[in-house]
Design an enzyme around this catalytic site. Structure first.
Site: not given
Ligand SMILES: Cc1ncc(COP(=O)(O)O)c(C=O)c1O
Length: 450
Positions: A156, A258, A285
């Site tokens: 995700y 990511d 985060k």
């Molecule tokens: C690995 C990863 N990338 C991107 C995101 C997206 O971040 P946001 O919820 O701040 O948009 C998340 C959210 O859980 C994530 O776990």
């Protein structure tokens, strides 16, 4: 309810039909779908409604306090209302909350990331992890002049069209193991965008090599979460990320790491642990200290597409609240309070907790295991070793059993994610580990008897 009762049942008064949460739900669902604005927040019959939190505890509308082991889906590394962040943000509020020009806190936070993470040489801020990933993808396209991206099945990366693909694929449509189908993971994504995203199998380097070779001239980037939560935190096999790096380098494909979640596992991010030498790294985060944030960073060469003087197709990005000084000062304060010894302490606690909970699973005869690294943990309802997303999808009754465990833990005073995700925070110590263990013990040993 008294904190000393954590581990004993009796915390779930919110489920009573005459509770304040029940009343709140009946009212709020008239205005907000299923009462929540975030994916995965709704849990049957209704979610908890939280009135506040302090340190590692959060209090629901009934006034019941539980230990928070999910922390805004892992975003809070110091728990709730961390005093240094409260002080810094309060001071910033009286100095102004947003300006049309940059502020010193923005450059200080960028510098901190650059000093800590090898893949981050230049940084650009946004408001969420989703935005950070979106900017990295656009930057990779602008730099390479190619349109397609590749991502791993089950991973995700937020809710941007191009990466909401292959995140929750299921049989019978998910295609062959070594060439997963590109399936939309949400409604509302145009099929032509879905097809543009190539889906790769995690930890199968030969299959990845074949797929990347077949599409080498179309691909701008491969996006990699080095420790993907939705996949159950399955670590990359030794050498897997370096192999991807070698293949992508040969084909001029960029690599985006990511690290929105995985920045929790180490001072230098997951890339310091697993290698992989990414061109771009995205954050979110914990880096916001509890406030909205995202960051797209990368090597100076590829980040040059953000440069106002760049000759190529420049990336126009950034919104009204990007790099607002409240998020910047909160993030800076939170990250400065987490030095490498803080990371080491969290990792040591995480290792001990995983060992203790895994022992409990064995003793209780419940099939399950606790995965994760550093301060992250995740309950997976199988004893079998997990190597790929598809392994996690083959666990019998995984969702139902995990939900039952989640509710049982809530009733013993512990909040984890309804999908088994959990994390530790800096206000926690040995006493909290004991309480988490006691709560799991009670929950696991009573699960089938209820
Ligand atoms: C690995 C990863 N990338 C991107 C995101 C997206 O971040 P946001 O919820 O701040 O948009 C998340 C959210 O859980 C994530 O776990």
């Amino acid at each position: 309810m008294d904190r000393s009762n954590i581990g004993q049942p009796g915390f779930n008064s919110f489920l009573n039909t005459d509770s304040k949460c029940a009343e709140w739900f009946q009212e709020v669902k008239k205005y907000i779908p299923y009462s929540t604005s975030k994916a995965n927040q709704y849990v049957k019959p209704y979610p908890l409604c939280i009135q506040g939190g302090s340190g590692c505890y959060a209090t629901d509308l009934e006034g019941v306090e539980r230990m928070d082991c999910i922390n805004a889906f892992t975003a809070l590394i110091h728990g709730h209302a961390f005093p240094p962040v409260v002080r810094a943000v309060t001071e910033q509020l009286s100095r102004g909350t947003n300006f049309s020009y940059p502020t010193p806190a923005e450059s200080a936070l960028a510098k901190l990331l650059v000093e800590r993470v090898s893949g981050a040489e230049i940084v650009r801020f946004g408001n969420s992890g989703t935005e950070a990933v979106m900017m990295a993808i656009k930057a990779a396209r602008a730099y390479t002049g190619r349109d397609r991206i590749a991502k791993f099945e089950g991973a995700y990366h937020g809710y941007y069209d191009d990466i909401q693909v292959g995140t929750n694929s299921k049989p019978p449509d998910w295609g062959p193991e070594d060439a997963p189908a590109s399936l939309p993971s949400s409604g509302g994504i145009p099929m032509h965008r879905v097809k543009e995203t190539l889906v790769l199998p995690w930890n199968d380097a030969d299959a990845v090599e074949q797929l990347l070779t077949r599409h080498k001239d179309e691909l701008a980037a491969v996006i990699v979460d080095p420790l993907a939560n939705r996949m159950g935190f399955i670590s990359p096999a030794p050498g897997f990320l370096d192999r991807i790096r070698a293949i992508t380098r040969a084909y001029g494909i960029l690599v985006i790491f990511d690290e929105v979640i995985s920045f929790r596992i180490g001072y230098g991010g997951a890339q310091a642990r697993y290698g992989g030498d990414p061109d771009f790294t995205t954050f979110g985060k914990i880096m916001g200290g509890g406030f909205p944030i995202g960051a797209t960073s990368g090597k100076a060469e590829v980040m040059s597409v953000f440069d106002p003087g760049s000759k190529g197709p420049r990336i126009l990005s950034g919104g009204t609240y990007s790099a607002n000084p409240v998020s910047m000062i909160a993030g800076l304060t939170a990250m400065e309070a987490l030095d490498s010894s803080g990371y080491d302490r969290l990792e040591d606690m995480g290792n001990r907790l995983r060992t203790r909970l895994n022992d409990l699973f064995k003793k209780s005869n419940q099939s399950g295991q606790v995965t994760g690294e550093g301060s992250l943990f995740r309950v997976m309802m199988t004893d079998r070793p997990l190597k790929s997303y598809r392994d996690t999808m083959r666990i019998p009754d995984a969702e139902t059993r995990c939900l039952r465990l989640f509710l049982a833990l809530l009733d013993t005073g512990i909040m984890v994610g309804s999908n088994g995700l959990g994390c530790l925070t800096t206000p926690m110590g040995d006493e909290e580990l004991d309480k988490i263990e006691a709560a799991f013990e009670r929950a696991l040993f009573t699960l089938d008897n209820e």
